[in-house]
Design an enzyme around this catalytic site. Sequence first.
Site, mmCIF file in Angstrom:
data_model
loop_
_atom_site.group_PDB
_atom_site.id
_atom_site.type_symbol
_atom_site.label_atom_id
_atom_site.label_comp_id
_atom_site.label_asym_id
_atom_site.label_seq_id
_atom_site.Cartn_x
_atom_site.Cartn_y
_atom_site.Cartn_z
ATOM 1 N N ASP A 188 0.742 -1.252 0.095
ATOM 2 C CA ASP A 188 0.210 -0.090 0.329
ATOM 3 C C ASP A 188 0.837 1.424 -0.212
ATOM 4 O O ASP A 188 2.334 1.226 0.678
ATOM 5 C CB ASP A 188 -0.746 -0.234 1.348
ATOM 6 C CG ASP A 188 -2.164 0.980 1.064
ATOM 7 O OD1 ASP A 188 -2.966 0.541 0.723
ATOM 8 O OD2 ASP A 188 -1.986 2.645 1.335
ATOM 9 N N GLY A 196 -15.565 3.069 3.728
ATOM 10 C CA GLY A 196 -14.079 4.024 3.770
ATOM 11 C C GLY A 196 -13.441 3.667 2.027
ATOM 12 O O GLY A 196 -12.683 3.517 1.656
ATOM 13 N N GLN A 197 -14.258 3.241 1.431
ATOM 14 C CA GLN A 197 -13.840 2.450 0.289
ATOM 15 C C GLN A 197 -13.348 3.308 -0.741
ATOM 16 O O GLN A 197 -13.875 4.807 -0.987
ATOM 17 C CB GLN A 197 -14.447 0.444 -0.900
ATOM 18 C CG GLN A 197 -13.648 0.769 -1.695
ATOM 19 C CD GLN A 197 -14.632 -0.559 -2.633
ATOM 20 O OE1 GLN A 197 -15.692 -0.458 -1.791
ATOM 21 N NE2 GLN A 197 -13.908 -1.112 -3.469
ATOM 22 N N HIS A 232 -9.999 -5.095 -3.277
ATOM 23 C CA HIS A 232 -8.764 -5.453 -2.162
ATOM 24 C C HIS A 232 -8.853 -6.270 -1.151
ATOM 25 O O HIS A 232 -9.789 -5.238 -0.822
ATOM 26 C CB HIS A 232 -7.898 -4.586 -3.361
ATOM 27 C CG HIS A 232 -8.708 -3.333 -2.054
ATOM 28 N ND1 HIS A 232 -9.131 -1.983 -3.338
ATOM 29 C CD2 HIS A 232 -8.115 -2.743 -1.293
ATOM 30 C CE1 HIS A 232 -10.208 -1.079 -2.424
ATOM 31 N NE2 HIS A 232 -9.021 -0.918 -1.561
ATOM 32 N N HIS A 256 -6.565 -5.954 2.085
ATOM 33 C CA HIS A 256 -5.508 -4.885 2.591
ATOM 34 C C HIS A 256 -5.236 -6.006 4.019
ATOM 35 O O HIS A 256 -5.952 -7.049 4.708
ATOM 36 C CB HIS A 256 -5.932 -3.832 3.448
ATOM 37 C CG HIS A 256 -6.751 -3.260 3.444
ATOM 38 N ND1 HIS A 256 -6.296 -1.373 2.806
ATOM 39 C CD2 HIS A 256 -7.612 -2.509 1.818
ATOM 40 C CE1 HIS A 256 -6.664 -0.623 2.388
ATOM 41 N NE2 HIS A 256 -7.983 -1.620 1.806
HETATM 42 P P1 5GP Z 1 -9.454 1.628 0.214
HETATM 43 O O1 5GP Z 1 -9.640 2.294 0.961
HETATM 44 O O2 5GP Z 1 -10.495 1.612 -0.834
HETATM 45 O O3 5GP Z 1 -9.725 0.472 0.652
HETATM 46 O O4 5GP Z 1 -8.199 1.399 -0.151
HETATM 47 C C1 5GP Z 1 -7.294 1.878 -1.013
HETATM 48 C C2 5GP Z 1 -6.121 1.749 -0.648
HETATM 49 O O5 5GP Z 1 -5.276 2.087 -2.121
HETATM 50 C C3 5GP Z 1 -5.651 2.855 -0.035
HETATM 51 O O6 5GP Z 1 -4.887 2.300 1.810
HETATM 52 C C4 5GP Z 1 -4.697 4.006 -0.709
HETATM 53 O O7 5GP Z 1 -3.362 3.763 0.229
HETATM 54 C C5 5GP Z 1 -4.245 2.538 -1.349
HETATM 55 N N1 5GP Z 1 -3.652 3.183 -2.794
HETATM 56 C C6 5GP Z 1 -4.349 4.447 -3.682
HETATM 57 N N2 5GP Z 1 -3.542 4.609 -4.921
HETATM 58 C C7 5GP Z 1 -2.244 3.550 -4.867
HETATM 59 C C8 5GP Z 1 -1.757 3.243 -5.255
HETATM 60 O O8 5GP Z 1 -1.618 4.514 -6.678
HETATM 61 N N3 5GP Z 1 -0.690 2.666 -5.191
HETATM 62 C C9 5GP Z 1 -0.899 2.239 -4.647
HETATM 63 N N4 5GP Z 1 0.348 0.834 -4.598
HETATM 64 N N5 5GP Z 1 -1.903 1.837 -3.837
HETATM 65 C C10 5GP Z 1 -2.228 2.922 -3.528
#
Ligand code: 5GP
Length: 114
Positions: A30, A93-94, A100, A102
């Site tokens: 991440d 919070g997506q 994906h 985590h």
């Molecule tokens: P969500 O909030 O949708 O569950 O998680 C999205 C995740 O993608 C976040 O933890 C964010 O830091 C990660 N993320 C967003 N943009 C990028 C990127 O350009 N590269 C990487 N490696 N992670 C990203």
Amino acid sequence: MTDCLFCKFVSGEIPVNPVYEDDSVLAFNDINPQAPVHFLVIPKIHFRNLTDAAESDPELVGSLLATGARIAKELGISDSGYRVVLNANEDAGQTVFHLHAHFLGKRKFLWPPG
Ligand code: 5GP
Ligand code: ZN
């Protein structure tokens, strides 16, 4: 999907440093880690979130999690413990709407989550 960041990682349009890759799954760290170990596991095909993937391809959801668990073991966080987070839609919070999981480790996590 053309306008999806994670699809661009899969296609190679935007380079990403893989932690693991096979025919159906890609894992990478991440960009904004919330723990000393924080990687994401994504399917190579686009699903908006867990709800859509579970309806269309439940086996893929299983293999996504199993792959993450194997990577967690290889990275040495299995015995100490790790947290798996799957945010689905706005209340959770997506922020990236490509499924994906985590995987976070090497620190203690609170329960219940905030
Ligand atoms: P969500 O909030 O949708 O569950 O998680 C999205 C995740 O993608 C976040 O933890 C964010 O830091 C990660 N993320 C967003 N943009 C990028 C990127 O350009 N590269 C990487 N490696 N992670 C990203
Ligand atoms: Zn996508």
